[in-house]
Design an enzyme around this catalytic site. Structure first.
Site, PDB file in Angstrom:
ATOM      1  N   GLU A 592      21.996  -7.732  18.729  1.00 15.35           N
ATOM      2  CA  GLU A 592      21.574  -7.629  17.342  1.00 15.35           C
ATOM      3  C   GLU A 592      21.280  -9.002  16.775  1.00 15.35           C
ATOM      4  O   GLU A 592      21.720 -10.022  17.305  1.00 15.35           O
ATOM      5  CB  GLU A 592      22.650  -6.948  16.510  1.00 15.35           C
ATOM      6  CG  GLU A 592      23.986  -7.675  16.483  1.00 15.35           C
ATOM      7  CD  GLU A 592      25.044  -6.910  15.700  1.00 15.35           C
ATOM      8  OE1 GLU A 592      24.656  -6.223  14.729  1.00 15.35           O
ATOM      9  OE2 GLU A 592      26.222  -7.002  16.053  1.00 15.35           O
ATOM     10  N   GLY A 593      20.493  -8.997  15.701  1.00 18.21           N
ATOM     11  CA  GLY A 593      20.197 -10.215  14.961  1.00 18.21           C
ATOM     12  C   GLY A 593      20.570 -10.032  13.508  1.00 18.21           C
ATOM     13  O   GLY A 593      21.342  -9.120  13.159  1.00 18.21           O
ATOM     14  N   GLN A 594      19.996 -10.864  12.637  1.00 23.28           N
ATOM     15  CA  GLN A 594      20.386 -10.810  11.233  1.00 23.28           C
ATOM     16  C   GLN A 594      19.916  -9.522  10.562  1.00 23.28           C
ATOM     17  O   GLN A 594      20.612  -8.941   9.746  1.00 23.28           O
ATOM     18  CB  GLN A 594      19.808 -12.023  10.494  1.00 23.28           C
ATOM     19  CG  GLN A 594      20.271 -12.125   9.054  1.00 23.28           C
ATOM     20  CD  GLN A 594      19.748 -13.379   8.384  1.00 23.28           C
ATOM     21  OE1 GLN A 594      18.972 -14.116   8.959  1.00 23.28           O
ATOM     22  NE2 GLN A 594      20.173 -13.612   7.153  1.00 23.28           N
ATOM     23  N   GLU A 597      18.267  -4.778  15.452  1.00 20.39           N
ATOM     24  CA  GLU A 597      19.083  -4.503  16.626  1.00 20.39           C
ATOM     25  C   GLU A 597      18.187  -4.178  17.809  1.00 20.39           C
ATOM     26  O   GLU A 597      17.028  -3.769  17.643  1.00 20.39           O
ATOM     27  CB  GLU A 597      20.022  -3.318  16.353  1.00 20.39           C
ATOM     28  CG  GLU A 597      21.011  -3.563  15.221  1.00 20.39           C
ATOM     29  CD  GLU A 597      21.826  -2.331  14.877  1.00 20.39           C
ATOM     30  OE1 GLU A 597      22.848  -2.484  14.193  1.00 20.39           O
ATOM     31  OE2 GLU A 597      21.434  -1.220  15.290  1.00 20.39           O
ATOM     32  N   LYS A 629      13.508  -2.192  19.884  1.00 26.62           N
ATOM     33  CA  LYS A 629      13.848  -3.125  18.812  1.00 26.62           C
ATOM     34  C   LYS A 629      13.672  -2.402  17.489  1.00 26.62           C
ATOM     35  O   LYS A 629      12.598  -1.857  17.203  1.00 26.62           O
ATOM     36  CB  LYS A 629      12.950  -4.351  18.860  1.00 26.62           C
ATOM     37  CG  LYS A 629      13.122  -5.205  20.100  1.00 26.62           C
ATOM     38  CD  LYS A 629      12.245  -6.451  20.002  1.00 26.62           C
ATOM     39  CE  LYS A 629      12.408  -7.333  21.226  1.00 26.62           C
ATOM     40  NZ  LYS A 629      11.590  -8.570  21.122  1.00 26.62           N
ATOM     41  N   ASP A 733      12.020 -19.608  24.841  1.00 19.73           N
ATOM     42  CA  ASP A 733      13.364 -19.231  25.321  1.00 19.73           C
ATOM     43  C   ASP A 733      13.282 -18.707  26.743  1.00 19.73           C
ATOM     44  O   ASP A 733      13.902 -17.707  27.089  1.00 19.73           O
ATOM     45  CB  ASP A 733      13.983 -18.182  24.392  1.00 19.73           C
ATOM     46  CG  ASP A 733      15.478 -17.981  24.673  1.00 19.73           C
ATOM     47  OD1 ASP A 733      16.082 -18.856  25.330  1.00 19.73           O
ATOM     48  OD2 ASP A 733      16.024 -16.941  24.256  1.00 19.73           O
TER      49      ASP A 733
END
Length: 878
Positions: A592-594, A597, A629, A733
């Protein structure tokens, strides 16, 4: 004196063991273990003596055979002297074949071992079983892994039989040298943790081979030296059929009284200790933390008293990241044969899974009790010149004191005065040379510096899609440097504040940035800038404001393209279809991110929905695994725009080695994008669970990969990155965690490794805002915030290094995150002090040269992905 000073600053011996790689033949078959070092309790004939017990050899009568038929109660043994402490992981045995003339073999055997030749210990496996199954015929070799491994110099193989029988044996040992030199550690016994709702965790040292008296372990080695690193959750284990907590030895604070755990370490000989590495659990939600401080005392000899000068070290406690980690304790090159360390609790529990030591090969004894300890500790944070001067002052004052105390003896006085004058003259000459060298270095540091890079911009279909593109690289220059680890010193906790980088790297504070140029995303008006126009001087700045937006709304990476608004995103920008949301069945939350998910889901009827040309394999109507996502309902309008922008980017990508956007769910909230997911998961997890293909892996059915597999994976990743570079996309990345793998070993590059808790330790968090994969980032990305195709090439070099280490080690594992950042400053200064990753044992020299070119300081010296792909394809074809 000069020779002594040179020895003080010598490099250190490596001191860590990886059982997965420590599997080298030790020399029975090839003769490195000499005949004189092979003995036996008895032999049948001279032609079946112990010297003939060599694997795959047929000298003499073909094997070692003890005298007479062996009875079940007999204890006959073959003894090997390895001449030095060895980490023994595998044993291979054969019977006597003698070109078809023999048919004697041992069906079972036991092992006794000794580190000093006096005290003998019986080996037993993790379940307490002492007997090892051996051969079923006289010719086939049987390879057995030792769980746990043995640290020993002497080894006895004892054939075991249930009925009277004639036995013969040939053997080979596998392992590597035990550089630590540790022969025993003592500690309180491990304890048991009980908590409601959790299984009981037995945190005892279950493989300890010493004495166990009055709740104390002494004179042995165990789980803290077996090379098995405990996981983040201490209840999970890396071994089968063992209890929760098996990988850790743990103690409860209240049960020990003094608030610390005292451990003693004894070594094979006196050593100059550089550092101690302790792998600790940090699951603070269960009351477990790394130790808050440690204090170590030293003994030059076992019969001596502990020296009064201790080395003390305080750790920086981490209440945000529950990952287990190594804590490196500097030991300041103290000379000793034994250490006593007190580890102080920071919470209710303290748990260790491994302890390793680094020490110099050449022992430099302390001239006086405080000469080498106090002096070095006193100037620990000073410059090298100040350290040398302090050492010289201490030496001179010590000699002067000695001369004054002996003035009553005229003869001794004359000798001492002569020696003193000679020493002082030598010191003056050495100090002069050091000062002169430092003066020359300062002159060189003031020479003009240039960031040797050029950037041009290209435009895609939309006027807002301006992207950084590197100019083609010039023929690369290869240079390989391997400065010692001690060039990077431990940093203070203030380094967690990015603004402190300017005080650590003063060169970076000289330049100030103006708008429109110099790092981060390239805005449309960047075409009006010339290289370095955005700086008042030709030095980089630390671009913390430029890299905050690195993490996408779902916690995934975002390709480096400018923002796009909802208004500019039309349905024609998305080339994939709307998928019925109700056909997505949730299976697992990947991360998950801010504001979003990532889920692992099953998509029912997806191949039929996509129709002909679907990238998915035929599943005969079975659901297909996909990664979904999803944007959370509380997402901001900016996060929503970023999510739609990511859909636009992903819908453009179509390459066999890039993860593909299959469909979307954007007709209603929550917004979702559905991408491929491979059944073998990510490449990091896949490789870390395998060994390189060999006869050992085949004999033991160990999951393995071949060198050709690794090279094929490398070609595929370079091909996918070549495609991204052709579209002027910058990944930012690239790592094995972001490469997915199917059952055919097809690689597809993805971008959601950042969102997964499994890889949280691979990212460095800046004040809770951005997370950066700094161990994979080029120096200009960290210091300038510049993410270009050339910085992706750098990350590809690190990814290639991961592949050929089988992902058994994190890049720069000996450096903390702060030290990695400091090392980027060394790349910027380019004075030959930068630290490179070392060549993996499995890596061919030509491929390591390619890695080194990827890590060139000058981005124009780095190869393009076109060049990398062709170089790898040629290497694979050879």
């Amino acid at each position: 004196m000069l020779f002594f000073l040179l020895l003080v600053f010598q490099g250190d011996a490596l001191a860590q063991i990886d059982p997965a790689h420590c599997r080298y033949p030790l020399g029975m078959e090839d003769g490195r273990i000499k005949d004189d070092d092979i003995t036996a309790s008895s032999q049948w004939y001279d032609t079946t003596g112990p010297q003939y017990a060599r694997m795959n050899r047929e000298e003499g009568d073909g094997a070692w055979c003890p005298a007479g038929p062996l009875e079940p109660t007999d204890v006959q043994f073959l003894q090997l002297d390895l001449r030095q402490l060895t980490f023994l992981t595998v044993i291979g045995t054969q019977g006597r074949h003698a070109h078809g003339a023999g048919n004697e073999f041992a069906r079972m055997y036991r092992l006794d071992y000794s580190r000093d030749g006096v005290v003998w210990i019986s080996w037993k496996n993790r379940l307490g079983i002492k007997v090892i199954e051996a051969n079923e015929n006289a010719y086939a070799s049987v390879i057995k892994d030792l769980h746990p491994p043995i640290i020993t110099r002497y080894l006895r193989l004892i054939p075991v039989t249930k009925v009277p029988a004639t036995v013969c044996m040939r053997v080979e040992l596998y392992g590597c040298l035990w550089h630590d030199g540790l022969t025993a550690y003592s500690s309180p016994e491990g304890q048991m943790m009980t908590a409601p709702g959790y299984p009981i965790a037995h945190l005892n040292d279950s493989t300890y081979d010493g004495y166990h008296k009055r709740r104390k372990l002494s004179e042995g080695l165990g789980q803290l030296t077996d090379g098995v690193i405990g996981q983040d959750d201490f209840l999970l284990t890396r071994q089968y059929h063992v209890w929760p907590g098996y990988d850790y030895v743990g103690w409860r604070n209240e049960s020990l009284g003094p608030g610390f755990v005292e451990m003693e370490f004894v070594f094979d000989r006196p050593r100059n200790f550089t550092s101690m590495k302790v792998h600790c659990n940090n699951m603070f939600t269960r009351g477990v933390k790394i130790f808050s401080a440690v204090s170590c005392s030293f003994k030059p000899r076992l019969v001596a008293d502990w020296e009064p000068q201790t080395v003390e070290f305080r750790t920086v406690l981490d209440d945000r990241n529950p990952s287990a980690r190594y804590v490196t304790v500097p030991l300041n090159r103290r000379a000793a044969k034994a250490l006593q360390c007190r580890f102080f609790f920071a919470d209710t529990w303290m748990m260790f899974s491994e302890i390793a030591f680094q020490s110099a090969d050449t022992v430099i004894p302390n001239l006086l009790p405080s000469l080498m300890t106090t002096s070095f500790l006193k100037v620990e944070n000073s410059t090298p010149t100040q350290r040398m001067a302090e050492l010289f002052t201490s030496t001179s004052s010590s000699v002067t004191t000695q001369a004054n105390t002996d003035t009553s003896d005229d003869v001794n006085t004359s000798i001492l005065i002569g020696c003193l004058v000679t020493i002082i003259l030598l010191l003056v000459v050495i100090i002069f040379l050091i000062l002169w060298c430092q003066y020359v270095c300062k002159v060189l540091e003031k020479a003009p510096r240039r960031i040797l890079e050029e950037e041009v911009t290209v435009r895609l279909s939309s006027s807002s899609d301006t992207i950084i593109l590197n100019t083609p690289s010039v023929p690369p220059r290869v240079s390989q440097m391997d400065p010692p680890y001690e060039r990077v010193f431990l940093l203070d906790p203030q380094y967690q504040d990015p603004s402190m980088l300017r005080s650590k790297l003063p060169e970076l504070s000289e330049g100030t940035r103006t708008s429109g140029c110099g790092g981060g995303y390239a805005e449309p008006d960047v075409t009006q800038c010339t290289p370095h126009q955005g700086f008042h001087s030709s030095v980089p700045h630390y671009a913390e404001t430029d890299i905050i937006s690195l993490q996408g709304v779902t916690g995934s990476n975002m390709y480096a393209v400018p923002a796009v608004t909802v208004d500019s995103l039309t349905r024609k920008d998305i080339s994939v279809a709307e998928f019925p949301r109700h056909r997505l069945v949730f299976r697992e939350k990947l991360g998950e991110g801010q504001f979003g998910e990532v889920h692992l889901c099953e998509a029912e009827g997806l191949p039929e929905f996509l129709g002909e040309g679907s990238p998915l394999p035929e599943r005969d109507g079975k659901p297909v695994l996909v990664a979904v996502k999803q944007l959370r309902a509380d997402a901001t309008s900016n996060a929503r725009n970023d999510f739609l922008k990511e859909i636009k980017i992903m819908s453009r990508l179509n390459d066999p080695n890039i993860i593909q956007l299959l469909c979307v769910c954007v007709s209603s909230d929550p917004l979702c994008m559905v991408t491929e997911y491979m059944e073998n998961g990510d490449l990091n997890m896949f490789l870390s669970q395998r060994e390189i293909e060999s006869t050992l892996t085949h004999a033991n059915n160990i999951p393995s990969v071949s060198m050709s597999d690794l090279q094929h994976m490398s070609v595929q990743i370079s091909s996918g990155m070549r495609y991204l570079a052709s579209l002027n996309f910058v990944h930012r990345d690239l790592a094995t965690r972001n490469c997915l793998l199917d059952r055919r070993l097809t690689i597809k590059i993805a971008d959601f490794g950042m969102s997964r808790n499994l890889y949280s330790s691979d990212y460095y968090r800046i004040q809770g805002r951005a997370v950066l994969p700094i161990r994979w980032m080029a120096w200009e990305s960290i210091l300038l915030g510049k993410f270009t195709t050339a910085s992706d090439v750098w990350a590809f070099g690190v990814t290639l290094w991961e592949i050929f280490t089988l992902c058994k080690e994190q890049p720069y594992s000996l450096l903390s995150d702060e030290q990695v950042i400091e090392n980027t400053g060394e790349f910027f200064r380019n004075q030959g002090r930068q630290i490179f990753l070392s060549a993996p044992p499995l890596c061919p020299p030509s491929l390591f040269e390619l890695m080194m070119r990827c890590w060139s300081r000058d981005i124009r010296d780095r190869p393009t992905f076109d060049h990398i792909r062709e170089a790898l394809r040629l290497h694979t074809a050879q």
